[in-house]
Design a protein around this motif. Structure first.
Motif, PDB file in Angstrom:
ATOM      1  N   SER A 253     124.830  69.279  37.454  1.00 13.01           N
ATOM      2  CA  SER A 253     124.863  69.659  39.060  1.00 13.01           C
ATOM      3  C   SER A 253     125.810  70.866  39.101  1.00 13.01           C
ATOM      4  O   SER A 253     125.085  71.768  40.026  1.00 13.01           O
ATOM      5  CB  SER A 253     125.404  68.436  39.690  1.00 13.01           C
ATOM      6  N   ASP A 254     126.746  71.014  38.632  1.00 10.59           N
ATOM      7  CA  ASP A 254     127.800  72.039  38.887  1.00 10.59           C
ATOM      8  C   ASP A 254     127.111  73.364  38.284  1.00 10.59           C
ATOM      9  O   ASP A 254     127.059  74.387  38.983  1.00 10.59           O
ATOM     10  CB  ASP A 254     129.080  71.736  38.071  1.00 10.59           C
ATOM     11  N   GLY A 255     126.361  73.246  37.191  1.00  8.96           N
ATOM     12  CA  GLY A 255     125.546  74.579  36.727  1.00  8.96           C
ATOM     13  C   GLY A 255     124.546  74.964  37.535  1.00  8.96           C
ATOM     14  O   GLY A 255     124.325  76.041  37.997  1.00  8.96           O
TER      15      GLY A 255
ATOM     16  N   ALA B 143     133.103  77.247  20.897  1.00  9.59           N
ATOM     17  CA  ALA B 143     132.019  77.695  21.841  1.00  9.59           C
ATOM     18  C   ALA B 143     131.118  78.228  20.786  1.00  9.59           C
ATOM     19  O   ALA B 143     131.290  78.761  19.737  1.00  9.59           O
ATOM     20  CB  ALA B 143     133.003  78.719  22.753  1.00  9.59           C
ATOM     21  N   THR B 144     129.980  78.572  21.756  1.00  7.35           N
ATOM     22  CA  THR B 144     128.789  79.145  20.748  1.00  7.35           C
ATOM     23  C   THR B 144     129.175  80.612  20.463  1.00  7.35           C
ATOM     24  O   THR B 144     129.949  81.213  21.298  1.00  7.35           O
ATOM     25  CB  THR B 144     127.397  79.362  21.914  1.00  7.35           C
ATOM     26  N   MET B 145     128.544  81.334  19.584  1.00  6.56           N
ATOM     27  CA  MET B 145     128.649  82.668  19.099  1.00  6.56           C
ATOM     28  C   MET B 145     128.488  83.695  20.140  1.00  6.56           C
ATOM     29  O   MET B 145     127.041  84.068  19.909  1.00  6.56           O
ATOM     30  CB  MET B 145     128.201  82.859  17.776  1.00  6.56           C
ATOM     31  N   VAL B 146     129.187  83.858  20.945  1.00  2.00           N
ATOM     32  CA  VAL B 146     128.858  84.970  22.033  1.00  2.00           C
ATOM     33  C   VAL B 146     128.340  86.500  21.430  1.00  2.00           C
ATOM     34  O   VAL B 146     127.349  86.916  21.831  1.00  2.00           O
ATOM     35  CB  VAL B 146     130.035  85.263  22.788  1.00  2.00           C
TER      36      VAL B 146
ATOM     37  N   ALA C 282     126.370  87.304  28.456  1.00  2.00           N
ATOM     38  CA  ALA C 282     126.121  87.944  26.935  1.00  2.00           C
ATOM     39  C   ALA C 282     124.575  88.379  26.883  1.00  2.00           C
ATOM     40  O   ALA C 282     124.051  88.885  25.907  1.00  2.00           O
ATOM     41  CB  ALA C 282     126.258  86.923  26.067  1.00  2.00           C
ATOM     42  N   GLY C 283     123.752  87.822  27.890  1.00  2.00           N
ATOM     43  CA  GLY C 283     122.407  88.068  27.727  1.00  2.00           C
ATOM     44  C   GLY C 283     121.309  86.993  27.887  1.00  2.00           C
ATOM     45  O   GLY C 283     120.227  86.903  27.706  1.00  2.00           O
ATOM     46  N   ALA C 284     122.015  85.565  27.825  1.00  2.00           N
ATOM     47  CA  ALA C 284     121.170  84.573  27.944  1.00  2.00           C
ATOM     48  C   ALA C 284     120.437  84.423  29.417  1.00  2.00           C
ATOM     49  O   ALA C 284     120.989  84.901  30.371  1.00  2.00           O
ATOM     50  CB  ALA C 284     121.947  83.196  27.550  1.00  2.00           C
ATOM     51  N   ASP C 285     119.076  83.887  29.397  1.00  2.00           N
ATOM     52  CA  ASP C 285     118.448  83.651  30.630  1.00  2.00           C
ATOM     53  C   ASP C 285     118.760  82.337  31.249  1.00  2.00           C
ATOM     54  O   ASP C 285     118.624  82.062  32.564  1.00  2.00           O
ATOM     55  CB  ASP C 285     117.000  84.049  30.461  1.00  2.00           C
ATOM     56  N   LYS C 286     118.679  81.323  30.223  1.00  2.00           N
ATOM     57  CA  LYS C 286     118.901  80.000  30.563  1.00  2.00           C
ATOM     58  C   LYS C 286     119.861  79.286  29.724  1.00  2.00           C
ATOM     59  O   LYS C 286     120.212  79.989  28.386  1.00  2.00           O
ATOM     60  CB  LYS C 286     117.676  79.249  30.493  1.00  2.00           C
TER      61      LYS C 286
ATOM     62  N   THR D 290     131.174  75.416  33.243  1.00  2.00           N
ATOM     63  CA  THR D 290     130.294  76.693  33.670  1.00  2.00           C
ATOM     64  C   THR D 290     130.985  77.769  33.508  1.00  2.00           C
ATOM     65  O   THR D 290     130.085  78.789  33.524  1.00  2.00           O
ATOM     66  CB  THR D 290     130.434  76.401  35.564  1.00  2.00           C
ATOM     67  N   GLU D 291     132.164  77.945  33.142  1.00  2.00           N
ATOM     68  CA  GLU D 291     132.646  79.106  32.489  1.00  2.00           C
ATOM     69  C   GLU D 291     131.887  79.336  31.275  1.00  2.00           C
ATOM     70  O   GLU D 291     131.591  80.564  30.795  1.00  2.00           O
ATOM     71  CB  GLU D 291     134.037  79.141  32.122  1.00  2.00           C
ATOM     72  N   ASP D 292     131.696  78.704  30.402  1.00  2.00           N
ATOM     73  CA  ASP D 292     130.915  78.669  28.962  1.00  2.00           C
ATOM     74  C   ASP D 292     129.829  79.250  29.309  1.00  2.00           C
ATOM     75  O   ASP D 292     129.251  80.196  28.633  1.00  2.00           O
ATOM     76  CB  ASP D 292     130.731  77.514  28.251  1.00  2.00           C
ATOM     77  N   MET D 293     129.053  78.784  30.416  1.00  2.00           N
ATOM     78  CA  MET D 293     127.758  79.240  30.952  1.00  2.00           C
ATOM     79  C   MET D 293     127.676  80.624  31.430  1.00  2.00           C
ATOM     80  O   MET D 293     126.775  81.389  30.895  1.00  2.00           O
ATOM     81  CB  MET D 293     127.115  78.188  31.686  1.00  2.00           C
ATOM     82  N   LYS D 294     128.651  80.758  32.284  1.00  2.00           N
ATOM     83  CA  LYS D 294     128.739  82.232  32.772  1.00  2.00           C
ATOM     84  C   LYS D 294     128.950  83.174  31.649  1.00  2.00           C
ATOM     85  O   LYS D 294     128.158  84.350  31.519  1.00  2.00           O
ATOM     86  CB  LYS D 294     129.858  82.207  33.685  1.00  2.00           C
TER      87      LYS D 294
END
Length: 252
Positions: A114-116, A60-63, A95-99, A86-90
């Motif tokens: 589509s899910d996101g 996963a990306t470094m939160v 954590a502060g991302a806008d997109k 979508t949980e990764d997105m959430k």
């Protein structure tokens, strides 16, 4: 016409910003949090943060780095790399991302787009497209895993599909032009902007102010993204904006 945007990009590997040419020969360009703060002060319209080895390393990306970076800036902030649910997105939006930027995961599972979009809104979903010219096809091909794997998918067909599935924006990187400083890939950019109605961020090849002017006026891009020239202080965000204003381009 929407005002054009200037977007610095932080390619992050092992917690440091790096930059190479054609996706290889990476060299260190500094601390992501520090650089983000500088670009925010310098008037960047947005910032893109890509954890470039996350998909390859399957993590996963470094939160934490995202959280620290978001705390330093006030401009919109797109984060990509290693996002597959979508949980990764959430987690990253919290954590502060806008997109959220997705590339490899979108190719492996287009339904994720589509899910996101359904869960967080289309404006949150940026599909990143790493494109390389395929001589045999006479067209561009989509690459995944940080530019390592050819997907067998044609870029123009792919961007239309992504738009129809709910992507709110495209981050289009020319692998052929990346890091060369010879200018954005105008034929690629124009072909994509002519194919979709959603905004396109052009990336790869910026070397001077004129290149931004060209990608907006000839390529039809909505935003110009650059890394090398900003990281190594060859140009500043403000100098690019001043030059564009002088030429009559409407910018933020």
């Amino acid at each position: 016409m929407l005002a054009k945007r200037i977007v610095p990009c932080l390619d992050v590997k092992d917690g440091r910003v790096v930059k190479g040419v054609n996706f290889v020969n990476l060299r260190d360009a500094g601390d992501p949090v520090e650089l983000a703060s500088i670009y925010d002060r310098e008037g960047a319209d947005e910032l893109v943060f890509l954890d470039i080895s996350a998909s390859v390393e399957g993590r996963a990306t470094m939160v934490e780095v995202v959280k620290k970076t978001a705390g330093e800036i006030t401009i919109p902030f797109t984060v990509g790399g290693g996002i597959s649910t979508t949980e990764d997105m959430k987690r990253l939006l919290r954590a502060g991302a806008d997109k959220i930027g997705i590339n490899t995961a979108a190719v492996l599972n287009p339904q994720l787009v589509s899910d996101g979009a359904r869960r967080f809104g289309s404006q949150c979903i940026v599909v990143a497209v790493d494109a390389k010219y395929n001589e045999a096809w006479g067209e561009w091909e989509v690459y995944t895993h940080g530019g390592r794997n050819a997907s067998g998918i044609k870029v123009l067909q792919w961007v239309k599909q992504m738009e129809s599935m709910g992507a709110g924006e495209l981050l289009l990187t020319s692998m052929d032009a990346d890091g060369t400083k010879d200018g954005f890939d105008l034929p690629l950019t124009k072909a994509v902007t002519d194919s979709v109605r959603i905004p396109v961020i052009a990336s790869g090849g910026a070397g001077n102010e004129e290149h931004f002017y060209d990608v907006f006026t000839k390529g039809g891009a909505d935003a110009g993204l650059a890394a090398t020239i900003f990281h190594y202080k060859e140009l500043t965000v403000q100098s690019v904006k001043d030059s564009l204003k002088h030429k009559g381009v409407e910018i933020r």
